[in-house]
Design an enzyme around this catalytic site. Structure first.
Site, mmCIF file in Angstrom:
data_model
loop_
_atom_site.group_PDB
_atom_site.id
_atom_site.type_symbol
_atom_site.label_atom_id
_atom_site.label_comp_id
_atom_site.label_asym_id
_atom_site.label_seq_id
_atom_site.Cartn_x
_atom_site.Cartn_y
_atom_site.Cartn_z
ATOM 1 N N ALA A 111 -76.095 -22.789 26.847
ATOM 2 C CA ALA A 111 -76.700 -22.982 25.670
ATOM 3 C C ALA A 111 -75.846 -23.796 24.491
ATOM 4 C CB ALA A 111 -77.485 -21.933 24.888
ATOM 5 N N GLY A 129 -76.609 -20.455 30.360
ATOM 6 C CA GLY A 129 -77.938 -21.088 30.594
ATOM 7 C C GLY A 129 -78.074 -22.291 31.490
ATOM 8 N N GLU A 160 -78.342 -20.278 34.517
ATOM 9 C CA GLU A 160 -79.993 -19.844 34.663
ATOM 10 C C GLU A 160 -80.947 -20.816 35.025
ATOM 11 O OE1 GLU A 160 -79.935 -16.222 31.349
ATOM 12 O OE2 GLU A 160 -79.235 -18.073 30.595
ATOM 13 N N GLU A 206 -72.238 -14.942 28.642
ATOM 14 C CA GLU A 206 -72.431 -14.657 27.441
ATOM 15 C C GLU A 206 -72.050 -13.594 26.591
ATOM 16 O OE1 GLU A 206 -75.884 -16.746 29.329
ATOM 17 O OE2 GLU A 206 -74.467 -15.401 29.809
#
Length: 724
Positions: A66, A116, A119, A141
């Protein structure tokens, strides 16, 4: 779409290429997240598409996760929880739509996939990764005060089991391709460049368009909370998390809650549970402080945010390092890794060769891990020349002096090295305590003389503190910053003063531990409280690590320099006796506050003779108070540095504190700690400590003025940036 390109081949397989324009690395920006549902919908509804392969159009990697800068501008506002939840659900909802689109989707992972980015691939039905040691896969994270919020907590737990997933996520662990396959995170490892072909082959071979957890026969690997084996993951995991975090990091606890609750329900409900806990975590002061300091501010500093404007960019090709001890050899290693020709000088050839041998040892570790080829290893080692000959300094862009903390030795080295340097080349001293302006007196070119302070071990410690003398010029500052950025370290720039910024403020932590020892606190209590603050080790342990005899040498030098103004620290006589009468120097000779001859180390039994124990028991209230005491002592010193002009940028103060001496990362750094506590409340508590323990806790006038005026450090900084 700006960020994705779709090409459908003759077999009906859509190749979706992820390529964010104008970025060196793909990240999940708000624009990217807005486009994911668009191509998911096309896969689902376009009859010409039989399946899809997702890959990256960048050589730098697949996706780094992200864009936290983007996120900070959106969800970190915190006023509207529903809006924050909706923004957080946007990615989760899109990825759930991807994995339930009814057509097989494979991820061709042709570079690193973190956070992310990973993910996104976990929502694909099949994952192929290139066999390169440069590729990392992971969910890191937790290192910035968050946990995976794009389905990672739920999909990874269902893929590899709760225990393995919790360990990977709570540690922020990264996997190399074959390790990821062994763990069950990816399905196939192929030669680099063959990822897309292998992914298409899986689709053409009848790849299944259903995730394991959407199959009615799915069973959670290792069992869930109500399984006899599965419950152990949460019982033991709870204790392990407490041991890791001491309750300082909401992200770790909320991660376990999301997994515990999520694995008991279907995936759609599980993802909503994850999003709720993710937003709850994102709104905590710990997450907001860590994101700002460890991601946003660090990124800005890594890119040269404090570099003087208008000075042409430099690219150091040859750098001499004088002093081939562990520090100098470590510097030589990071230079070699950055492609810099290195001259490693010491007083005799044996010492110089020993330093190069350490470089070789570090390079061999990379070779054994497959991170270097033999040819690359040979070339890097050959780029380091071990010698006693100062003539070889000729042609160097920079000299790093890393000899003993002795003014006379440093002065001699300065004169000998400068005699070989071309005009404009920079001389940098790696001193950790001696004022740069004083050391520059030995220089015939003080405008090119600067402090470049590394931390040990150099190959692991990511910060470099650049110290300006009174006459240091902007060109020298810029060249030093260019050098630090080239060796991939994070630079901070500070002004001159005894101990500069990092050594001075770090010293208050170990000194306060000594004060507690003199007050009669049990040594085990002192170090346990120190660790509970979030510091990497207790103050007595850390003192052993930096060496007790070094503390004695520095104290003597300080006393000599300050004369009658010198005031010994509380507990100083304990250390002096240990060093001068008992030969206990710390970890380096196996004897300090701890005995290191046996493993695990044990507190030295004779310590109670020098510091009789008066306080051996604790209460929760006492522990909280002493934790605050240790953190506030450091923060007060940081504020003094600010008032004296040693440091003037909150980013450098916070990032420098965390990276240099391990100031409790959950706080976001000492400046963030003061801001988030509130200037008024901080000053009031510091005054109470000053009344109880002494003037060392007394807040500087700067803090009193800011408290009265309702200001904060970051508020002032934002105003300055806006006005610039």
């Amino acid at each position: 779409m700006e960020n994705f390109k779709i090409d459908v081949d003759a077999d009906g397989i859509a190749l979706i290429t992820f390529d964010v324009p104008g970025r060196s690395m793909n990240t999940l920006t708000s624009g990217v997240m807005a486009e994911i549902p668009q191509w998911v919908e096309r896969i689902k509804t376009d009859d010409a598409i039989k399946g899809a392969v997702l890959t990256s159009g960048k050589a730098s990697g697949f996706c780094a996760g992200a864009d936290l800068g983007d996120m900070a501008g959106g969800m970190l506002g915190g006023a509207d929880l529903q809006a924050a939840y909706d923004a957080g659900w946007r990615l989760n909802g899109a990825l759930r739509a991807l994995e339930t689109c009814g057509k097989p989707v494979a991820a061709a992972i042709n570079g690193l996939a973190l956070g992310g980015g990973l993910e996104l691939t976990l929502a694909c039905h099949y994952r192929v990764v290139g066999d390169s040691p440069k590729i990392q896969l992971g969910l890191p994270e937790i290192k910035v005060g968050l946990f995976p919020g794009g389905g990672g907590t739920q999909r990874l737990s269902r893929l590899i089991g709760v225990q393995a997933a919790m360990m990977a996520m709570s540690e922020g662990k990264s996997f190399r391709p074959n390790d990821a396959k062994g763990a069950g995170i990816v399905h196939e490892v192929v030669p680099v460049g063959g990822e897309v072909e292998a992914a298409k082959a899986w689709i053409k071979g009848g790849g299944k368009a259903v995730q394991p957890w959407d199959d009615k026969s799915f069973k959670l690997p290792g069992g869930g909370p109500y399984h006899p084996a599965g419950i152990q993951n949460f019982l033991v995991g709870n204790a392990m998390i407490r041991k890791q975090s001491y309750g300082n990091y909401p992200a770790v606890l909320n991660l376990m809650k999301a997994v515990y609750e999520g694995v008991q329900v279907p995936m759609d409900a599980a993802l909503r549970i994850e999003t709720r806990y993710f937003i709850k975590t994102l709104m905590t002061p710990q997450a907001q402080g860590m994101i700002r300091s460890l991601f946003l501010s660090k990124q800005e500093l890594d890119k040269g945010a404090v570099r003087p404007a208008g000075v042409p960019k430099s690219d150091p090709k040859k750098v001499a390092v004088i002093g081939a001890g562990m520090m100098g050899a470590g510097i030589a290693y990071v230079q070699a890794m950055a492609g810099i020709e290195t001259i490693l000088i010491d007083r005799d050839q044996e010492s110089a060769d020993k330093g190069k041998a350490h470089v070789e040892e570090l390079l061999k570790k990379r070779l054994s891990r497959g991170q270097l080829t033999q040819d690359k290893f040979d070339a890097l080692l050959a780029s380091v020349t071990a010698t006693t000959d100062y003539d070889l300094i000729k042609g160097s862009d920079l000299v790093i002096e890393a000899v003993f903390e002795n003014r006379e030795i440093k002065a001699e080295v300065t004169k000998r090295a400068e005699a070989q340097l071309e005009p404009g080349a920079v001389f940098g001293s790696n001193t950790s305590t001696l004022p740069i302006t004083g050391l520059a007196e030995a220089s015939v070119r003080p405008e090119d003389f600067i402090g470049i302070h590394f931390f040990s071990p150099v190959d692991k410690m990511m910060l470099v503190e650049i110290i300006l003398g009174e006459k240091t010029g902007e060109a020298a500052i810029a060249k030093s910053l260019d050098y630090v950025m080239k060796i991939k370290k994070t630079p901070i720039v500070v002004n001159d003063g005894r101990g500069f910024y990092t050594s001075r403020c770090f010293g208050t932590y170990v000194a306060e531990g000594l004060a507690m020892l003199e007050e009669g606190y049990a040594p085990a209590l002192i170090d346990n409280i120190g660790r509970m603050t979030g510091m990497p080790r207790g103050p007595l342990e850390m003192h052993d690590d930096v060496a007790l005899d070094l503390s004695v040498k520095i104290a003597k030098q300080t006393k000599e320099d300050l004369g009658d103004a010198y005031e010994p620290l509380p507990g100083w006589k304990i250390v002096q006796t240990m060093v001068e009468d008992l030969g206990r120097y710390g970890r380096k000779n196996g004897k300090g506050f701890y005995d290191y001859e046996t493993k695990p180390k044990k507190l030295w039994s004779g310590l109670s003779d020098l510091a009789p124990v008066k306080i051996n028991d604790s209460t929760p209230e006492m522990v909280e108070d002493q934790k605050r005491r240790l953190l506030y002592r450091q923060a007060v010193e940081v504020a003094r540095c600010w008032e004296e002009g040693v440091i003037d940028d909150p980013r450098e103060a916070d990032v420098g504190a965390i990276l240099a001496w391990g100031f409790a990362p959950w706080t976001g750094g000492p400046i963030t700690l003061i801001d988030q506590t509130g200037l008024k409340a901080f000053v009031e508590q510091a005054d109470k400590y000053a009344a109880k323990y002494g003037d060392r806790f007394s807040p500087p006038q700067l803090l009193r003025d800011m408290a009265e005026q309702g200001r904060t450090f970051y508020g002032d900084f934002a105003g300055q940036k806006a006005a610039a």
